[in-house]
Scaffold this motif. Structure first.
Motif, PDB file in Angstrom:
ATOM      1  N   ALA A   1       7.807  47.226   9.258  1.00  0.00           N
ATOM      2  CA  ALA A   1       8.468  48.413   8.376  1.00  0.00           C
ATOM      3  C   ALA A   1       9.833  47.877   8.001  1.00  0.00           C
ATOM      4  CB  ALA A   1       8.809  49.688   9.112  1.00  0.00           C
ATOM      5  N   ASN A   2      10.230  47.896   6.647  1.00  0.00           N
ATOM      6  CA  ASN A   2      11.351  47.445   6.244  1.00  0.00           C
ATOM      7  C   ASN A   2      12.606  48.168   6.561  1.00  0.00           C
ATOM      8  OD1 ASN A   2      12.460  45.034   4.636  1.00  0.00           O
ATOM      9  ND2 ASN A   2      13.065  46.633   3.043  1.00  0.00           N
ATOM     10  N   GLU A   3      12.616  49.548   6.755  1.00  0.00           N
ATOM     11  CA  GLU A   3      13.540  50.258   7.099  1.00  0.00           C
ATOM     12  C   GLU A   3      13.076  51.331   8.124  1.00  0.00           C
ATOM     13  OE1 GLU A   3      15.503  52.335   3.910  1.00  0.00           O
ATOM     14  OE2 GLU A   3      15.323  50.536   2.636  1.00  0.00           O
ATOM     15  N   VAL A   4      13.746  51.318   9.245  1.00  0.00           N
ATOM     16  CA  VAL A   4      13.174  52.300  10.305  1.00  0.00           C
ATOM     17  C   VAL A   4      14.316  53.383  10.743  1.00  0.00           C
ATOM     18  CG1 VAL A   4      12.645  52.393  12.876  1.00  0.00           C
ATOM     19  CG2 VAL A   4      11.928  50.511  11.429  1.00  0.00           C
ATOM     20  N   ASP A   5      14.028  54.540  10.533  1.00  0.00           N
ATOM     21  CA  ASP A   5      14.825  55.625  11.120  1.00  0.00           C
ATOM     22  C   ASP A   5      14.190  56.226  12.556  1.00  0.00           C
ATOM     23  OD1 ASP A   5      16.531  57.863  11.815  1.00  0.00           O
ATOM     24  OD2 ASP A   5      16.157  58.810   9.893  1.00  0.00           O
TER      25      ASP A   5
ATOM     26  N   VAL B   1       6.125  50.388   4.517  1.00  0.00           N
ATOM     27  CA  VAL B   1       5.573  50.171   5.916  1.00  0.00           C
ATOM     28  C   VAL B   1       4.147  48.949   5.412  1.00  0.00           C
ATOM     29  CG1 VAL B   1       4.032  51.178   7.856  1.00  0.00           C
ATOM     30  CG2 VAL B   1       5.919  52.397   6.676  1.00  0.00           C
ATOM     31  N   PHE B   2       3.822  47.914   6.349  1.00  0.00           N
ATOM     32  CA  PHE B   2       2.793  47.329   6.246  1.00  0.00           C
ATOM     33  C   PHE B   2       2.110  47.308   7.636  1.00  0.00           C
ATOM     34  CE2 PHE B   2       1.087  43.233   7.620  1.00  0.00           C
ATOM     35  CZ  PHE B   2       0.212  42.773   6.445  1.00  0.00           C
ATOM     36  N   ILE B   3       0.573  47.545   7.630  1.00  0.00           N
ATOM     37  CA  ILE B   3      -0.083  47.552   8.961  1.00  0.00           C
ATOM     38  C   ILE B   3      -1.232  46.595   8.535  1.00  0.00           C
ATOM     39  CG2 ILE B   3      -1.436  49.141  10.378  1.00  0.00           C
ATOM     40  CD1 ILE B   3       0.310  51.394   9.699  1.00  0.00           C
ATOM     41  N   TYR B   4      -1.398  45.987   9.732  1.00  0.00           N
ATOM     42  CA  TYR B   4      -2.510  45.088   9.661  1.00  0.00           C
ATOM     43  C   TYR B   4      -3.525  45.383  10.835  1.00  0.00           C
ATOM     44  CZ  TYR B   4      -5.683  40.793   9.794  1.00  0.00           C
ATOM     45  OH  TYR B   4      -6.927  40.019   9.808  1.00  0.00           O
TER      46      TYR B   4
ATOM     47  N   THR C   1      -5.856  46.063   5.629  1.00  0.00           N
ATOM     48  CA  THR C   1      -4.398  45.874   5.504  1.00  0.00           C
ATOM     49  C   THR C   1      -3.941  47.114   4.780  1.00  0.00           C
ATOM     50  OG1 THR C   1      -4.534  43.486   5.337  1.00  0.00           O
ATOM     51  CG2 THR C   1      -2.568  44.483   4.484  1.00  0.00           C
ATOM     52  N   VAL C   2      -3.031  47.764   5.381  1.00  0.00           N
ATOM     53  CA  VAL C   2      -2.445  49.074   4.793  1.00  0.00           C
ATOM     54  C   VAL C   2      -0.951  48.885   4.241  1.00  0.00           C
ATOM     55  CG1 VAL C   2      -2.339  51.586   5.100  1.00  0.00           C
ATOM     56  CG2 VAL C   2      -3.973  50.398   6.281  1.00  0.00           C
ATOM     57  N   ILE C   3      -0.682  49.344   3.006  1.00  0.00           N
ATOM     58  CA  ILE C   3       0.552  49.261   2.690  1.00  0.00           C
ATOM     59  C   ILE C   3       1.219  50.599   2.159  1.00  0.00           C
ATOM     60  CG2 ILE C   3       2.206  48.052   0.911  1.00  0.00           C
ATOM     61  CD1 ILE C   3       0.440  45.612   0.987  1.00  0.00           C
ATOM     62  N   ALA C   4       2.131  51.072   2.406  1.00  0.00           N
ATOM     63  CA  ALA C   4       2.571  52.421   2.002  1.00  0.00           C
ATOM     64  C   ALA C   4       4.021  52.282   1.897  1.00  0.00           C
ATOM     65  CB  ALA C   4       2.265  53.180   3.115  1.00  0.00           C
TER      66      ALA C   4
END
Length: 380
Positions: free
Chosen positions: A179-183, A192-195, A205-208
């Motif tokens: 994740a580029n930013e995390v709260d 968000v990037f998920i492999y 590969t999931v990108i959101a």
């Protein structure tokens, strides 16, 4: 008719009376020091955890009640180790003060034997050792187990705690999450990037653009849902497939595959360790671990008596000054020396360099010889 036996009889009775008073006096002098030592060593352990606990509270939003539970379980699991250290502190401090104030000299001059002056420390050591044994056999494993369960629950329900901005986080059930930013406080992720390798034949590969961590209220600590919004799913086979979505749920744990985390060796009670050894263990490494656990429970309890004897031997050095400061420094030195030997011995037992029984009991034997040497040196 003469009564020459009367003076000697009176002297013996006087000596016995003085002996009982001396035993009571020294014993009750040690009790407050033992409690103080226990508090001191608990505080030292918590000092090493304070940064981590503060991070849990401020960064990851863990409730104060949960942090208090963590502290309680950690302290309970370490009680078998804390008892002998607090006992050593108590004996060194008490006998050191008696030595500095010349009370040991006065007691010897009044005819009290070495055994009489040694008795209070032995009595306290037997009491503490018994409590330590019960703690080591049952209570400490329970505390360690509760800590494992609680920490696993936190790791699941606070999954954002291990997701750092700009860092690939692994270990999410065959997934890599970025994740580029995390709260962390609100459980919000952006870019968000998920492999996903759960289906090893066809990884996804999931990108959101954003996502939210949503723990399952019906299964706290068992399942975490990552709800992604406005993204794409990419699937690479012979052809490239792309699916756009408004909302997509990623489960970090499957509801029908919940398996309770197995107990670690420190979380096993003595009876459980003994039963595993009786059943037979084919794996040599696991067998060595179980044998090590079996012997270390008793060795730590017997350490109370060993530390008590060392404390009396070193504490009754009559020419020592600054007993309180010197006692604390000497206590820390002995503890460090012992645990260096113990860690090395436990490592040798686990990797098979030495038999578990020999390795685990060796530090106790070495310090037992030191105790006998100091007692003989100071009381002859």
């Amino acid at each position: 008719m003469t009564y020459d036996f009367l003076p000697s009889t009176m002297e013996r009775m006087f000596s016995i009376f003085n002996g009982r008073k001396a035993v009571q006096y020294i014993f009750f002098e040690m009790l407050p020091s033992f409690i103080l030592g226990l508090l001191v060593f608990v505080s030292i352990i918590l000092m090493f955890q304070v940064l981590r606990l503060t991070e849990f509270a401020l960064v990851h939003g863990v409730a104060i009640k949960t942090i208090a539970e963590i502290i309680g379980y950690v302290v309970i699991s370490l009680l078998p180790v804390l008892f002998p250290m607090a006992l050593l502190f108590s004996v060194l401090l008490t006998y050191g003060r008696l030595s500095q104030d010349s009370e040991i000299v006065a007691m010897k001059a009044s005819g009290l034997a070495m055994g009489t002056l040694l008795l209070p420390a032995i009595i306290l050591a037997l009491i503490v050792g018994t409590v330590s044994a019960q703690t080591s056999f049952v209570i400490a494993p329970w505390g360690n187990r509760q800590f494992e369960v609680l920490f696993t629950r936190l790791a699941n329900t606070k999954a954002t705690a291990v997701i750092k901005e700009g860092t690939f986080a692994e270990g999410f059930f065959d997934m890599v999450v970025y994740a580029n930013e995390v709260d962390s406080k609100n459980g919000k992720l952006r870019k968000v990037f998920i492999y996903d390798e759960k289906n090893s034949d066809v990884p996804l590969t999931v990108i959101a653009k954003e996502g939210s961590m949503l723990p399952d209220p019906d299964r706290p600590g068992q399942e975490v849902l990552l709800r992604l919004q406005n993204g794409e799913i990419h699937r690479q086979t012979k052809t490239h497939t792309k699916i756009s979505f408004d909302t997509y749920d990623v489960h970090f744990s499957e509801p029908d595959q919940h398996v309770e985390r197995a107990k670690s060796p420190p979380s096993l009670t003595l009876d459980e360790v003994r039963n595993r050894l009786k059943q037979g263990i084919s794996d040599p490494e696991e067998l060595r671990i179980m044998q090590t656990e079996f012997h270390k429970r008793s060795a730590i309890s017997v350490l109370c008596l060993v530390f008590a004897l060392i404390g009396v031997g070193l504490g009754t050095t009559t020419n020592r000054r600054a007993a309180k400061a010197g006692g604390m420094i000497m206590c820390i030195g002995i503890i460090i020396f012992y645990w260096v030997l113990y860690v090395a011995a436990e490592g040798a037992a686990r990797n098979g360099t030495l038999p578990a029984s020999l390795a685990i009991w060796a530090p106790n034997a070495i310090f037992g010889f030191i105790a006998i040497y100091t007692l003989r040196k100071n009381w002859n």
